[in-house]
Write a protein that holds these residues in place. Sequence first.
Motif, mmCIF file in Angstrom:
data_model
loop_
_atom_site.group_PDB
_atom_site.id
_atom_site.type_symbol
_atom_site.label_atom_id
_atom_site.label_comp_id
_atom_site.label_asym_id
_atom_site.label_seq_id
_atom_site.Cartn_x
_atom_site.Cartn_y
_atom_site.Cartn_z
ATOM 1 N N LEU A 53 8.690 7.774 -14.620
ATOM 2 C CA LEU A 53 8.103 8.270 -13.381
ATOM 3 C C LEU A 53 9.139 9.171 -12.713
ATOM 4 N N GLU A 54 8.821 10.455 -12.618
ATOM 5 C CA GLU A 54 9.778 11.428 -12.072
ATOM 6 C C GLU A 54 9.712 11.543 -10.559
ATOM 7 N N GLN A 55 8.508 11.449 -10.012
ATOM 8 C CA GLN A 55 8.335 11.723 -8.594
ATOM 9 C C GLN A 55 7.071 11.058 -8.088
ATOM 10 N N VAL A 56 7.059 10.729 -6.803
ATOM 11 C CA VAL A 56 5.861 10.188 -6.150
ATOM 12 C C VAL A 56 5.475 11.133 -5.016
ATOM 13 N N LEU A 57 4.227 11.582 -5.028
ATOM 14 C CA LEU A 57 3.682 12.454 -3.999
ATOM 15 C C LEU A 57 2.579 11.711 -3.260
ATOM 16 N N PHE A 58 2.443 11.963 -1.962
ATOM 17 C CA PHE A 58 1.419 11.242 -1.201
ATOM 18 C C PHE A 58 0.929 12.087 -0.037
ATOM 19 N N ARG A 59 -0.269 11.770 0.430
ATOM 20 C CA ARG A 59 -0.852 12.422 1.594
ATOM 21 C C ARG A 59 -0.434 11.667 2.837
ATOM 22 N N ALA A 60 0.502 12.225 3.575
ATOM 23 C CA ALA A 60 1.029 11.548 4.765
ATOM 24 C C ALA A 60 -0.021 11.412 5.855
ATOM 25 N N GLY A 67 7.096 3.761 -0.745
ATOM 26 C CA GLY A 67 8.402 3.115 -0.570
ATOM 27 C C GLY A 67 9.423 3.316 -1.653
ATOM 28 N N ARG A 68 9.192 2.829 -2.899
ATOM 29 C CA ARG A 68 10.285 2.736 -3.851
ATOM 30 C C ARG A 68 10.268 3.767 -4.974
ATOM 31 N N GLY A 69 9.248 4.595 -5.031
ATOM 32 C CA GLY A 69 9.168 5.563 -6.113
ATOM 33 C C GLY A 69 10.241 6.632 -6.006
ATOM 34 N N PRO A 70 10.648 7.239 -7.142
ATOM 35 C CA PRO A 70 11.687 8.273 -7.123
ATOM 36 C C PRO A 70 11.186 9.562 -6.492
ATOM 37 N N GLY A 71 12.051 10.217 -5.729
ATOM 38 C CA GLY A 71 11.723 11.522 -5.161
ATOM 39 C C GLY A 71 10.468 11.544 -4.331
ATOM 40 N N THR A 72 10.198 10.486 -3.584
ATOM 41 C CA THR A 72 8.956 10.399 -2.808
ATOM 42 C C THR A 72 8.927 11.476 -1.722
ATOM 43 N N TYR A 112 -5.829 12.579 -5.201
ATOM 44 C CA TYR A 112 -4.383 12.811 -5.119
ATOM 45 C C TYR A 112 -3.793 12.335 -3.793
ATOM 46 N N ASP A 113 -4.428 11.349 -3.177
ATOM 47 C CA ASP A 113 -3.813 10.754 -1.981
ATOM 48 C C ASP A 113 -2.462 10.139 -2.332
ATOM 49 N N LEU A 114 -2.347 9.635 -3.567
ATOM 50 C CA LEU A 114 -1.105 9.053 -4.058
ATOM 51 C C LEU A 114 -0.977 9.428 -5.531
ATOM 52 N N VAL A 115 0.166 10.021 -5.896
ATOM 53 C CA VAL A 115 0.354 10.560 -7.247
ATOM 54 C C VAL A 115 1.727 10.162 -7.775
ATOM 55 N N ARG A 162 6.233 -1.226 -5.859
ATOM 56 C CA ARG A 162 7.184 -2.111 -6.551
ATOM 57 C C ARG A 162 7.990 -1.383 -7.616
ATOM 58 N N TRP A 163 7.893 -0.069 -7.643
ATOM 59 C CA TRP A 163 8.546 0.678 -8.718
ATOM 60 C C TRP A 163 10.059 0.638 -8.601
ATOM 61 N N GLN A 164 10.721 0.512 -9.753
ATOM 62 C CA GLN A 164 12.177 0.550 -9.849
ATOM 63 C C GLN A 164 12.553 1.518 -10.970
ATOM 64 N N PRO A 165 13.765 2.092 -10.944
ATOM 65 C CA PRO A 165 14.154 3.092 -11.962
ATOM 66 C C PRO A 165 14.091 2.569 -13.392
ATOM 67 N N TRP A 166 14.232 1.258 -13.595
ATOM 68 C CA TRP A 166 14.235 0.719 -14.951
ATOM 69 C C TRP A 166 12.828 0.445 -15.490
ATOM 70 N N ARG A 167 11.828 0.630 -14.698
ATOM 71 C CA ARG A 167 10.461 0.478 -15.196
ATOM 72 C C ARG A 167 10.045 1.734 -15.974
#
Length: 225
Positions: A53-60, A67-72, A112-115, A162-167
Motif C-alpha cells: 500500500l503506497e498511499q491512502v487518499l480520502f474525501r475530507a 489514520g495509519r495508512g502511508p502518505g495519507t 473514491y471516498d477512501l482509496v 489498522r494498516w501498518q507498514p509490514w502488512r
Amino acid sequence: MIASPRARRWDLAVDRTGARMDGRRMVCAVGRGGVGVKAGEGDGVTPVGVWRLEQVLFRADRLAAPGRGPGTRPIGPRDVWCDDPQAAAYNAAVQAPFPGSAERLRRPDPLYDLVGVLDFNRSPTVSGAGSAIFLHVWRAPRRATEGCVAFARRDLIWILGRWQPWRRVVVRGWGEAGAIRQGRRSRPSAPPFGRPLPLGRAPRPPCGRSRRDAALAGPERAVQP
C-alpha cells in the motif's frame, strides 16, 4: 496455472470469494475480468501478486482520515489519475487540466471516498501494463470493478484504520487464467483458505452428530462471510 502467493494472518488476503485480515473475513468485489495475470490496460483483471500500500487518499468533506495508512492525504478538486499509456505520467496522480486520458479522483459517487493506492506497475512503470489498481468503496456488494478490489465502506475504514507498514495486500488466484477471466468453471488447485478434502472422502460430521444423521440431514450450507 496461476501461482497463488501465501498470505500471513496479518496480511490483507484477497481472492474471488472474499478477503481476510487479522482473522476477520469480509466480502469484497474484484475485477470484471476475474483474478489472474493482467494482460494490459482495460482488461478488467485484478492482478494476482503481493502488493504494498503506497498511499491512502480520502474525501475530507465526507469522512475523517483513517489514520495509519502511508502518505495519507485528502483528495483535491483537481486530482486525477493518468491512465494514458502514451503519457509520461502513466499510472500516477496528476492535476487537471491534463492533456491525456485521466480518471477523476474526486467523484460525485462514493467509490473514491477512501482509496488505497497499490504499487502494481508503479516502480518501474511499464506503459500499457495496467494502471489505477486501488482498494476503494464498492458500488454494490460483489459488483465487479475495472480491476480494483472494492469493499463496503465500513470494512475499508476498518482495514485502512489498522494498516501498518509490514502488512501486504496478497491477491490469490487459482486454475487457468483464461478460465478465470472468462467465467468458465475450473477446478481450483486449492481453496482460498484451507486444505482440500481427498477425493471420495466425506467430511467429518460435527461433534455429537452421527454419520447417519448427517447423511439424512443432507449437506450443510457454508455461511457466507
